[in-house]
Design a protein around this motif. Structure first.
Motif, PDB file in Angstrom:
ATOM      1  N   ASP A   1       0.848  -1.190   0.000  1.00 31.38           N
ATOM      2  CA  ASP A   1       0.000   0.000   0.000  1.00 31.38           C
ATOM      3  C   ASP A   1       0.885   1.241   0.000  1.00 31.38           C
ATOM      4  O   ASP A   1       0.868   2.037   0.926  1.00 31.38           O
ATOM      5  CB  ASP A   1      -0.924  -0.003   1.223  1.00 31.38           C
ATOM      6  CG  ASP A   1      -1.897   1.175   1.217  1.00 31.38           C
ATOM      7  OD1 ASP A   1      -2.141   1.725   0.140  1.00 31.38           O
ATOM      8  OD2 ASP A   1      -2.396   1.536   2.299  1.00 31.38           O
ATOM      9  N   HIS A   2       1.712   1.367  -1.050  1.00 34.27           N
ATOM     10  CA  HIS A   2       2.579   2.527  -1.197  1.00 34.27           C
ATOM     11  C   HIS A   2       1.918   3.483  -2.190  1.00 34.27           C
ATOM     12  O   HIS A   2       1.810   3.175  -3.380  1.00 34.27           O
ATOM     13  CB  HIS A   2       3.957   2.113  -1.706  1.00 34.27           C
ATOM     14  CG  HIS A   2       4.632   1.085  -0.849  1.00 34.27           C
ATOM     15  ND1 HIS A   2       4.677   1.168   0.527  1.00 34.27           N
ATOM     16  CD2 HIS A   2       5.286  -0.064  -1.168  1.00 34.27           C
ATOM     17  CE1 HIS A   2       5.344   0.131   1.020  1.00 34.27           C
ATOM     18  NE2 HIS A   2       5.706  -0.636   0.005  1.00 34.27           N
ATOM     19  N   ASP A   3       1.446   4.602  -1.685  1.00 34.84           N
ATOM     20  CA  ASP A   3       0.715   5.551  -2.523  1.00 34.84           C
ATOM     21  C   ASP A   3       1.690   6.212  -3.497  1.00 34.84           C
ATOM     22  O   ASP A   3       2.452   7.099  -3.120  1.00 34.84           O
ATOM     23  CB  ASP A   3       0.047   6.601  -1.629  1.00 34.84           C
ATOM     24  CG  ASP A   3      -0.937   7.466  -2.405  1.00 34.84           C
ATOM     25  OD1 ASP A   3      -1.195   7.158  -3.585  1.00 34.84           O
ATOM     26  OD2 ASP A   3      -1.455   8.444  -1.829  1.00 34.84           O
ATOM     27  N   GLN A   4       1.674   5.750  -4.757  1.00 37.58           N
ATOM     28  CA  GLN A   4       2.628   6.215  -5.757  1.00 37.58           C
ATOM     29  C   GLN A   4       1.927   6.389  -7.102  1.00 37.58           C
ATOM     30  O   GLN A   4       0.912   5.735  -7.364  1.00 37.58           O
ATOM     31  CB  GLN A   4       3.773   5.199  -5.930  1.00 37.58           C
ATOM     32  CG  GLN A   4       4.595   4.954  -4.689  1.00 37.58           C
ATOM     33  CD  GLN A   4       5.587   3.820  -4.895  1.00 37.58           C
ATOM     34  OE1 GLN A   4       5.484   3.060  -5.850  1.00 37.58           O
ATOM     35  NE2 GLN A   4       6.537   3.709  -3.981  1.00 37.58           N
ATOM     36  N   PRO A   5       2.468   7.234  -7.967  1.00 36.21           N
ATOM     37  CA  PRO A   5       1.943   7.289  -9.336  1.00 36.21           C
ATOM     38  C   PRO A   5       2.175   5.947 -10.014  1.00 36.21           C
ATOM     39  O   PRO A   5       3.213   5.313  -9.807  1.00 36.21           O
ATOM     40  CB  PRO A   5       2.779   8.397 -10.001  1.00 36.21           C
ATOM     41  CG  PRO A   5       3.378   9.167  -8.869  1.00 36.21           C
ATOM     42  CD  PRO A   5       3.553   8.196  -7.741  1.00 36.21           C
ATOM     43  N   PRO A   6       1.245   5.474 -10.817  1.00 30.26           N
ATOM     44  CA  PRO A   6       1.417   4.172 -11.469  1.00 30.26           C
ATOM     45  C   PRO A   6       2.539   4.201 -12.488  1.00 30.26           C
ATOM     46  O   PRO A   6       2.850   5.241 -13.066  1.00 30.26           O
ATOM     47  CB  PRO A   6       0.058   3.924 -12.144  1.00 30.26           C
ATOM     48  CG  PRO A   6      -0.530   5.279 -12.314  1.00 30.26           C
ATOM     49  CD  PRO A   6      -0.045   6.098 -11.152  1.00 30.26           C
ATOM     50  N   PRO A   7       3.166   3.041 -12.730  1.00 28.05           N
ATOM     51  CA  PRO A   7       4.219   2.953 -13.745  1.00 28.05           C
ATOM     52  C   PRO A   7       3.610   2.875 -15.134  1.00 28.05           C
ATOM     53  O   PRO A   7       2.405   3.071 -15.317  1.00 28.05           O
ATOM     54  CB  PRO A   7       4.926   1.651 -13.367  1.00 28.05           C
ATOM     55  CG  PRO A   7       3.821   0.804 -12.815  1.00 28.05           C
ATOM     56  CD  PRO A   7       2.910   1.756 -12.087  1.00 28.05           C
ATOM     57  N   ALA A   8       4.447   2.554 -16.115  1.00 25.52           N
ATOM     58  CA  ALA A   8       3.959   2.376 -17.486  1.00 25.52           C
ATOM     59  C   ALA A   8       2.875   1.304 -17.516  1.00 25.52           C
ATOM     60  O   ALA A   8       2.867   0.370 -16.700  1.00 25.52           O
ATOM     61  CB  ALA A   8       5.112   1.993 -18.405  1.00 25.52           C
TER      62      ALA A   8
END
Length: 348
Positions: free
Chosen positions: A89-96
């Motif tokens: 549950d690491h709130d991050q922008p999604p990758p490709a």
């Protein structure tokens, strides 16, 4: 908790007090060139080499945790017959888009706003297959991690299939972005283990693992977590760095039998550090691997260029962004190993 796990046939091993990483090896096992396969520590009752020392022996468990009650508890998933879905549950922008669900294309017009962690990608995967998310599966043991993630515990079906973790030798891709798998080649922190960040806490619902659902087993096979499915999976998912490293060595004319196995073991020890963000002994393991590989190079089993490339790719997989540090360790270890050529029993 260690005895509770062992009573269910789940081999356990100690974790450092207050941490989720295995207790450090003894001094001898940290020496350059030391090989786990030839180590006597486990047979002697010591906890060196992490989950490889896991046991259900009540006497050994009593000796370890009786003398050190502050130790945490790790469960060796493979010998326990467990397949654990590890949701971050690491709130991050999604990758490709091609990295969200390995092997499943996501159309450019699909709106990904709001997708920021493993709970989201696991829910998307389950919805695509017409099933509820395993994170919501109250029929099996689920354990909340101190970081807000979730471990969903399942039992492997008794059909003889051998599931593998997402990292290390023989492992597959992640099941989804921020969703990994713990099975053979990995361990999981037992419920009740306490760290400064909090406690691994079972959720409401079942207190025992259910059998791995068939749809989820199919997804694990598709993403390369079944050893027999490795070749098929490589056509669907991006190959892991350690696999590329081994292929590079073979393509360069390196040892095609015993030397390749020694090399693969050395790379896997380094790559396994990817499953542990800290306290895995990464530098020591990389140094030992470089020492071993340096001995292979000196004995003529593979080229120096291919060996160094393989080590650096495994290091980058385990610890991204530490290129300069890793390169220095590799050069030093290989130089030391080159002074002692490693003669194997057979030559290709």
């Amino acid at each position: 908790m260690a005895r509770w796990c062992a009573s269910r046939g789940w081999p356990v091993h100690p974790l450092s007090p207050g941490r989720k990483t295995p207790v450090a090896n003894c001094a001898d096992c940290r020496l350059p060139g030391h090989r786990r396969e030839a180590c006597a520590c486990v047979d002697a009752g010591r906890w060196c080499h992490g989950f490889h020392a896991a046991t259900v022996d009540p006497e050994r468990i009593g000796m370890w945790w009786g003398a050190h009650p502050g130790l945490g508890v790790g469960v060796a998933c493979g010998p326990a017959g467990l397949v654990v879905i590890d949701v971050d549950d690491h709130d991050q922008p999604p990758p490709a888009r091609d990295l969200l669900l390995p092997g499943i294309p996501i159309h450019p017009e699909v709106d990904l706003r709001g997708l920021s962690n493993g709970f989201h990608t696991l829910a998307v995967l389950a919805a695509l297959r017409g099933h509820p998310s395993p994170a919501d599966d109250a029929s099996t043991l689920r354990v909340r991690t101190p970081s807000g993630g979730l471990h969903v515990w399942y039992r492997a079906a008794p059909d003889g299939r051998r599931w593998h973790s997402s990292v290390g030798s023989g492992g597959g891709s992640s099941l989804a972005w921020q969703v990994d798998v713990r099975a053979h080649g990995g361990y999981i922190v037992a419920p009740g283990t306490v760290t400064p960040a909090g406690t691994y806490t079972p959720l409401e619902g079942a207190k025992e693992p259910a059998v791995l659902p068939s749809w989820l087993a199919a997804e694990l096979e598709r993403t390369g977590h079944l050893r027999d499915a490795q070749e098929a999976a490589q056509r669907l998912v991006r190959p892991m760095a350690p696999s590329r490293a081994r292929q590079a060595v073979i393509a360069a004319g390196g040892g095609r039998d015993q030397a390749t196995r020694v090399l693969a073991t050395a790379l896997a020890e380094v790559a396994d550090c990817a499953s542990v963000p800290e306290g895995a002994g990464f530098t020591d393991k990389l140094n030992r691997a470089a020492y071993t590989v340096g001995g292979l190079v000196a004995a003529g089993y593979l080229t120096e260029e291919a060996a160094e490339r393989g080590l650096l790719e495994a290091a980058e997989f385990a610890r991204p962004g530490q290129d300069r540090r890793s390169a220095a360790v590799v050069r030093s270890g290989m130089a030391a190993g080159s002074r002692r050529p490693l003669q194997l029993r057979s030559r290709p």
